[in-house]
Design an enzyme around this catalytic site. Structure first.
Site, PDB file in Angstrom:
ATOM      1  N   LYS A 172       0.847  -1.193   0.000  1.00  0.00           N
ATOM      2  CA  LYS A 172       0.000   0.000   0.000  1.00  0.00           C
ATOM      3  C   LYS A 172       0.884   1.245   0.000  1.00  0.00           C
ATOM      4  O   LYS A 172       1.467   1.611   1.011  1.00  0.00           O
ATOM      5  CB  LYS A 172      -0.918   0.054   1.217  1.00  0.00           C
ATOM      6  CG  LYS A 172      -2.059   1.063   0.976  1.00  0.00           C
ATOM      7  CD  LYS A 172      -2.576   1.754   2.212  1.00  0.00           C
ATOM      8  CE  LYS A 172      -1.887   3.012   2.587  1.00  0.00           C
ATOM      9  NZ  LYS A 172      -1.944   4.143   1.663  1.00  0.00           N
ATOM     10  N   GLY A 225       6.539   5.008   8.221  1.00  0.00           N
ATOM     11  CA  GLY A 225       5.732   6.226   8.244  1.00  0.00           C
ATOM     12  C   GLY A 225       5.872   6.907   9.579  1.00  0.00           C
ATOM     13  O   GLY A 225       6.901   6.787  10.252  1.00  0.00           O
ATOM     14  N   GLY A 230       2.300   4.367  13.275  1.00  0.00           N
ATOM     15  CA  GLY A 230       2.995   3.140  13.682  1.00  0.00           C
ATOM     16  C   GLY A 230       2.445   2.599  14.992  1.00  0.00           C
ATOM     17  O   GLY A 230       2.197   1.389  15.138  1.00  0.00           O
ATOM     18  N   GLU A 247       9.239   1.356  10.828  1.00  0.00           N
ATOM     19  CA  GLU A 247      10.284   2.368  10.620  1.00  0.00           C
ATOM     20  C   GLU A 247       9.595   3.712  10.744  1.00  0.00           C
ATOM     21  O   GLU A 247       8.766   4.054   9.912  1.00  0.00           O
ATOM     22  CB  GLU A 247      10.917   2.235   9.229  1.00  0.00           C
ATOM     23  CG  GLU A 247      11.569   0.907   8.955  1.00  0.00           C
ATOM     24  CD  GLU A 247      12.824   0.674   9.754  1.00  0.00           C
ATOM     25  OE1 GLU A 247      13.307   1.627  10.412  1.00  0.00           O
ATOM     26  OE2 GLU A 247      13.308  -0.456   9.754  1.00  0.00           O
TER      27      GLU A 247
END
Ligand code: NAP
Ligand code: MG
Length: 473
Positions: A172, A225, A230, A247
């Site tokens: 995505k 992101g 996250g 990350e």
């Protein structure tokens, strides 16, 4: 231009026929409509990926898997210019950087095509008589969610190791930057990847994200992101104990000691924070300079910054293009507004169209300042002097983040001592590099969990199974 989803080897309209309109950040003009996936597409993609996992990919001989990955790398290289132009049009990335990043994407596929035949389990001399060994097995369906700042290389460095390990992937891309991800999906099919092994779902994270993350067929979510999203994903993954690697954001330090090549450090440091218009999770946005060389460093830093070429990202000489969106430029503007009682050099907005802002250097800020503590995600740097190594390190580590950083010194003992103490997943001494295809990349603290790249990523896309075969005692 109109682009569709890629599900089960076909280009498809979104189930609800929804589209996202893309704008060129350098001109503010709309130039493409892209299908925006809905919940029905999420289910189709996950089910199709599971089918492809069981029937096409999991049991394919590793040598054949490697062959397909090498083929994808070759097609990426053949389409390097087209992919780079797409990225520049889509997010305003300077074309020279875009070319480098497409090349990086190809290298990632080559690396994992080679690495999959050297990635192996162990034989273990357990106490009982028998033969004990481990298998590294693929997980199944992996969801890869990627951001808009380095769309192509980050997509590659999730997709390539996941596929190499034998998984199928639902990719995505960010709503703002779907073009190269969709192109990657088409090139992968051309290279012989069976339909369904790589699904590409453009669409809004806020609408399909929760369904993707919570889908019962999904075994792992690999996310890059913001820290906020996250954390949200980690919460959603908890009930199913779905594996996650994250990350996330950063506020990376750049530490300059007086015993370093100060002029080299000062001349190279501007692009360590302003590259990609500062929209870089590894941006060295907090600079700590030993007081005796502070003035000299700042003077050279400003001189280099003034010479940076800000402008049309399609030109080869451009170093800094526009920000990705109006909203992103407004966010940067709010941070600068909050710091206006400090000394700010630069930060002009060039007249005319495009979401440009010139690099901003903030001097005289204090460790409690919002602009010093938070990730701005724009071309903004704060520079502060320090006197004492221990106190400086305490300030460096007084951050929720720990992604990357640079240390400038010619004293080997100091380099080792400081590198050990900085709480960060990635560090570089006398350079500003953060990413090596062959080495682990990821963060401490709220900068993330798990590692991309290197052999570490293959570990993250496999489960370890221990098998014991009994022999007669
Ligand atoms: P973001 O808003 O967190 O978006 C990242 C991705 O997550 C996008 O694809 C987004 O889709 C999707 N998303 C949003 N809400 C979601 C949800 N509820 N469930 C699942 N997915 C969802 O981050 P960004 O603004 O694109 O990127 C900037 C951030 O990324 C910065 O903090 C930066 O430091 C970080 N970053 C980190 C690294 C690293 O390696 N550590 C690298 C690059 C960037 P939509 O676009 O459709 O909202
Ligand atoms: Mg966002």
């Amino acid at each position: 231009m109109h682009l569709n989803l890629i599900i089960d080897g076909e280009e498809r309209h979104a189930s609800g026929r929804h589209v996202t309109t893309l704008f060129n950040p350098a001109t503010e003009e709309p130039f493409a409509d892209v299908a925006a996936a809905g919940l029905a597409d999420v289910h189709d993609a996950a089910r199709g990926a599971q089918r492809a996992f069981e029937q096409e990919w999991r049991d394919l001989a590793p040598g054949r898997r490697a062959g397909v990955l090498f083929g994808i790398a070759r097609l990426i290289r053949e389409h390097l210019e087209e992919l780079a132009q797409l990225e520049t049009l889509n997010i305003g990335k300077p074309i020279a950087d875009a070319r480098d990043e497409v090349g990086l994407g190809a290298r990632v596929f080559e690396y994992y095509a080679g690495a999959l035949s050297t990635f192996c389990g162990q034989t273990i001399p357990v106490a009982r008589r028998g033969f004990d060994f481990t298998l590294r097995q693929p997980m199944g369906v992996v969801v890869a969610v990627v951001p808009w700042n380095f769309p192509f290389p980050i997509a590659c460095w999730k997709v390539a190791p996941a596929l190499a390990a034998g998984n199928c992937v639902v990719l995505k891309p960010a709503s703002l930057s779907p073009l190269t991800a969709l192109r990657l999906g088409v090139l992968a099919l051309e290279a012989g990847l069976p339909g369904g092994v790589l699904q590409v779902l453009s669409g809004a994270g806020g609408e399909i994200g929760d369904a993707l993350v919570q889908h019962p067929l999904v075994r792992k979510i690999s996310f890059t992101g913001s820290t906020e999203v996250g954390a949200h994903i980690m919460r959603l993954a908890a009930p199913g104990i779905t594996r996650v690697s994250l990350e996330l954001g950063g506020k990376s330090p750049n530490i300059v000691f007086a015993d370093s090549e100060v002029d080299t450090a000062a001349a190279s440091s501007p692009m360590s924070v302003f590259a990609n218009a500062g929209q870089d999770c590894c941006a060295r946005s907090r600079v700590f300079v030993e007081r005796s060389v502070f003035d000299r460093f700042v003077e050279k830093f400003l001189e280099t910054t003034r010479r940076l070429v800000v402008g049309d990202p399609a030109q080869a000489e451009t170093q800094i293009g526009p920000l990705v969106s109006r909203a992103q430029r407004e966010q940067v503007g709010r941070y600068l507004e909050g710091a206006k009682h400090r000394t700010i050099v630069g930060a002009e907005r060039p007249p005319g169209a495009g979401w440009f802002i010139r690099p901003a250097v903030v001097l005289g800020c204090e460790p409690d300042d919002q602009i010093w503590r938070e990730e701005v995600f724009g071309p903004v740097v704060c520079i502060r002097p320090f006197d004492d190594e221990g106190q400086m390190l305490a300030e460096v580590n007084d951050s929720p983040y720990g992604l990357s950083g640079s240390i400038w010194t010619n004293d080997l003992k100091r380099a080792l001592r400081v590198a050990r103490r900085v709480e960060s997943g990635v560090l570089s001494v006398n350079s500003h590099s953060s990413v090596h295809v062959e080495a682990p990349f990821g963060g401490f603290k709220r900068s993330g969990l798990g590692r991309d790249l290197g052999m570490h990523a293959l570990e993250g896309y496999t489960e370890t199974k221990n098998v014991f075969i009994a022999e007669d005692d």
